[in-house]
Design a protein around this motif. Structure first.
Motif, PDB file in Angstrom:
ATOM      1  N   PRO A   1       0.847  -1.192   0.000  1.00  0.00           N
ATOM      2  CA  PRO A   1       0.000   0.000   0.000  1.00  0.00           C
ATOM      3  C   PRO A   1       0.885   1.245   0.000  1.00  0.00           C
ATOM      4  CG  PRO A   1       0.023  -1.030   2.179  1.00  0.00           C
ATOM      5  CD  PRO A   1       0.803  -1.926   1.254  1.00  0.00           C
ATOM      6  N   ALA A   2       0.301   2.379  -0.336  1.00  0.00           N
ATOM      7  CA  ALA A   2       1.059   3.637  -0.347  1.00  0.00           C
ATOM      8  C   ALA A   2       1.534   3.970   1.071  1.00  0.00           C
ATOM      9  CB  ALA A   2       0.186   4.767  -0.881  1.00  0.00           C
ATOM     10  N   PRO A   3       2.719   4.562   1.203  1.00  0.00           N
ATOM     11  CA  PRO A   3       3.191   4.984   2.529  1.00  0.00           C
ATOM     12  C   PRO A   3       2.223   5.991   3.132  1.00  0.00           C
ATOM     13  CG  PRO A   3       4.968   5.119   0.915  1.00  0.00           C
ATOM     14  CD  PRO A   3       3.697   4.848   0.159  1.00  0.00           C
ATOM     15  N   SER A   4       2.149   6.020   4.462  1.00  0.00           N
ATOM     16  CA  SER A   4       1.216   6.910   5.150  1.00  0.00           C
ATOM     17  C   SER A   4       1.636   8.371   5.071  1.00  0.00           C
ATOM     18  CB  SER A   4       1.088   6.497   6.624  1.00  0.00           C
ATOM     19  OG  SER A   4       2.326   6.712   7.289  1.00  0.00           O
ATOM     20  N   GLY A   5       2.906   8.612   4.771  1.00  0.00           N
ATOM     21  CA  GLY A   5       3.395   9.985   4.699  1.00  0.00           C
ATOM     22  C   GLY A   5       4.000  10.460   6.011  1.00  0.00           C
ATOM     23  N   LEU A   6       3.895   9.638   7.046  1.00  0.00           N
ATOM     24  CA  LEU A   6       4.490   9.999   8.326  1.00  0.00           C
ATOM     25  C   LEU A   6       5.997   9.887   8.245  1.00  0.00           C
ATOM     26  CD1 LEU A   6       2.101   8.092  10.764  1.00  0.00           C
ATOM     27  CD2 LEU A   6       2.088  10.530  10.217  1.00  0.00           C
ATOM     28  N   VAL A   7       6.679  10.785   8.903  1.00  0.00           N
ATOM     29  CA  VAL A   7       8.137  10.764   8.949  1.00  0.00           C
ATOM     30  C   VAL A   7       8.530  10.716  10.412  1.00  0.00           C
ATOM     31  CG1 VAL A   7      10.259  11.992   8.375  1.00  0.00           C
ATOM     32  CG2 VAL A   7       8.307  12.091   6.822  1.00  0.00           C
ATOM     33  N   GLY A   8       9.509   9.913  10.726  1.00  0.00           N
ATOM     34  CA  GLY A   8       9.950   9.798  12.111  1.00  0.00           C
ATOM     35  C   GLY A   8      11.452   9.697  12.174  1.00  0.00           C
ATOM     36  N   ILE A   9      11.927   9.296  13.330  1.00  0.00           N
ATOM     37  CA  ILE A   9      13.356   9.102  13.522  1.00  0.00           C
ATOM     38  C   ILE A   9      13.755   7.825  12.799  1.00  0.00           C
ATOM     39  CG2 ILE A   9      15.164   8.675  15.243  1.00  0.00           C
ATOM     40  CD1 ILE A   9      13.399  10.231  17.230  1.00  0.00           C
ATOM     41  N   CYS A  10      14.820   7.900  12.034  1.00  0.00           N
ATOM     42  CA  CYS A  10      15.254   6.750  11.237  1.00  0.00           C
ATOM     43  C   CYS A  10      16.108   5.804  12.061  1.00  0.00           C
ATOM     44  CB  CYS A  10      16.032   7.224  10.009  1.00  0.00           C
ATOM     45  SG  CYS A  10      15.005   8.155   8.877  1.00  0.00           S
ATOM     46  N   VAL A  11      15.443   4.907  12.760  1.00  0.00           N
ATOM     47  CA  VAL A  11      16.112   3.906  13.573  1.00  0.00           C
ATOM     48  C   VAL A  11      15.530   2.551  13.214  1.00  0.00           C
ATOM     49  CG1 VAL A  11      16.530   3.081  15.918  1.00  0.00           C
ATOM     50  CG2 VAL A  11      16.456   5.530  15.468  1.00  0.00           C
ATOM     51  N   PHE A  12      16.384   1.577  12.951  1.00  0.00           N
ATOM     52  CA  PHE A  12      15.908   0.226  12.651  1.00  0.00           C
ATOM     53  C   PHE A  12      15.603  -0.474  13.966  1.00  0.00           C
ATOM     54  CE2 PHE A  12      16.338  -4.292  11.905  1.00  0.00           C
ATOM     55  CZ  PHE A  12      15.566  -4.463  10.775  1.00  0.00           C
ATOM     56  N   ILE A  13      14.360  -0.928  14.116  1.00  0.00           N
ATOM     57  CA  ILE A  13      13.935  -1.619  15.333  1.00  0.00           C
ATOM     58  C   ILE A  13      13.597  -3.066  14.966  1.00  0.00           C
ATOM     59  CG2 ILE A  13      12.277  -1.666  17.236  1.00  0.00           C
ATOM     60  CD1 ILE A  13      11.802   1.356  16.604  1.00  0.00           C
ATOM     61  N   PRO A  14      14.458  -4.020  15.314  1.00  0.00           N
ATOM     62  CA  PRO A  14      14.169  -5.420  15.006  1.00  0.00           C
ATOM     63  C   PRO A  14      12.829  -5.833  15.612  1.00  0.00           C
ATOM     64  CG  PRO A  14      16.420  -5.174  15.790  1.00  0.00           C
ATOM     65  CD  PRO A  14      15.728  -3.853  16.016  1.00  0.00           C
ATOM     66  N   GLY A  15      12.043  -6.572  14.859  1.00  0.00           N
ATOM     67  CA  GLY A  15      10.728  -6.980  15.313  1.00  0.00           C
ATOM     68  C   GLY A  15       9.643  -6.008  14.888  1.00  0.00           C
ATOM     69  N   TYR A  16      10.025  -4.777  14.555  1.00  0.00           N
ATOM     70  CA  TYR A  16       9.070  -3.786  14.045  1.00  0.00           C
ATOM     71  C   TYR A  16       9.393  -3.501  12.585  1.00  0.00           C
ATOM     72  CZ  TYR A  16       6.487   0.481  13.224  1.00  0.00           C
ATOM     73  OH  TYR A  16       5.648   1.423  12.681  1.00  0.00           O
ATOM     74  N   ASN A  17      10.636  -3.131  12.315  1.00  0.00           N
ATOM     75  CA  ASN A  17      11.060  -2.884  10.936  1.00  0.00           C
ATOM     76  C   ASN A  17      11.439  -4.215  10.281  1.00  0.00           C
ATOM     77  OD1 ASN A  17      12.360  -0.184  12.477  1.00  0.00           O
ATOM     78  ND2 ASN A  17      11.141   0.182  10.655  1.00  0.00           N
TER      79      ASN A  17
END
Length: 121
Positions: A78-94
């Motif tokens: 699906p299209a990205p939501s457009g939200l921008v956040g801190i660019c941190v890779f979180i195992p189990g989430y990303n």
């Protein structure tokens, strides 16, 4: 005798504990270069590579490459939501590839990272 086998395996760099990942390595590019092992670029086994990648021969060293023969999940992102956040890779989430997501999901771009999202079919 077991000690001798262990020493030989250790010296030659063969790991009896490493599990190869599914898929096969793509063909080498055929490029040659200086044969210096750089741990930031080169790998020794699949476990050092990101999900969906294998440690493959490239010149006189090995590098992580996307494995061939590994099926991506069906559907589209699906299209990205457009939200921008801190660019941190979180195992189990990303995620890095579909293989990390449920069968009905794909690993899709979201801001500056990738997350598992329900695929559009």
């Amino acid at each position: 005798m077991k000690l001798l086998v262990f020493i030989i395996l250790t010296i030659t760099g063969i790991s009896v504990f490493a599990m190869d990942r599914m898929g096969v390595c793509p063909q080498s590019s055929g490029l040659a270069g200086i044969c210096i092992f750089d741990p930031n670029v080169n790998c020794l086994e699949d476990s050092e590579c990101a999900a969906g990648e294998k440690c493959c021969s490239e010149g006189c060293n090995k590098v992580c490459k996307r494995a061939l023969g590994v099926q991506d999940h069906a559907g589209a992102c699906p299209a990205p939501s457009g939200l921008v956040g801190i660019c941190v890779f979180i195992p189990g989430y990303n995620c890095l590839s579909d293989s990390e997501c449920r069968a009905d999901q794909k690993c899709c771009s979201e801001g500056c990272g990738r997350v598992c999202k329900t695929a559009i079919r």
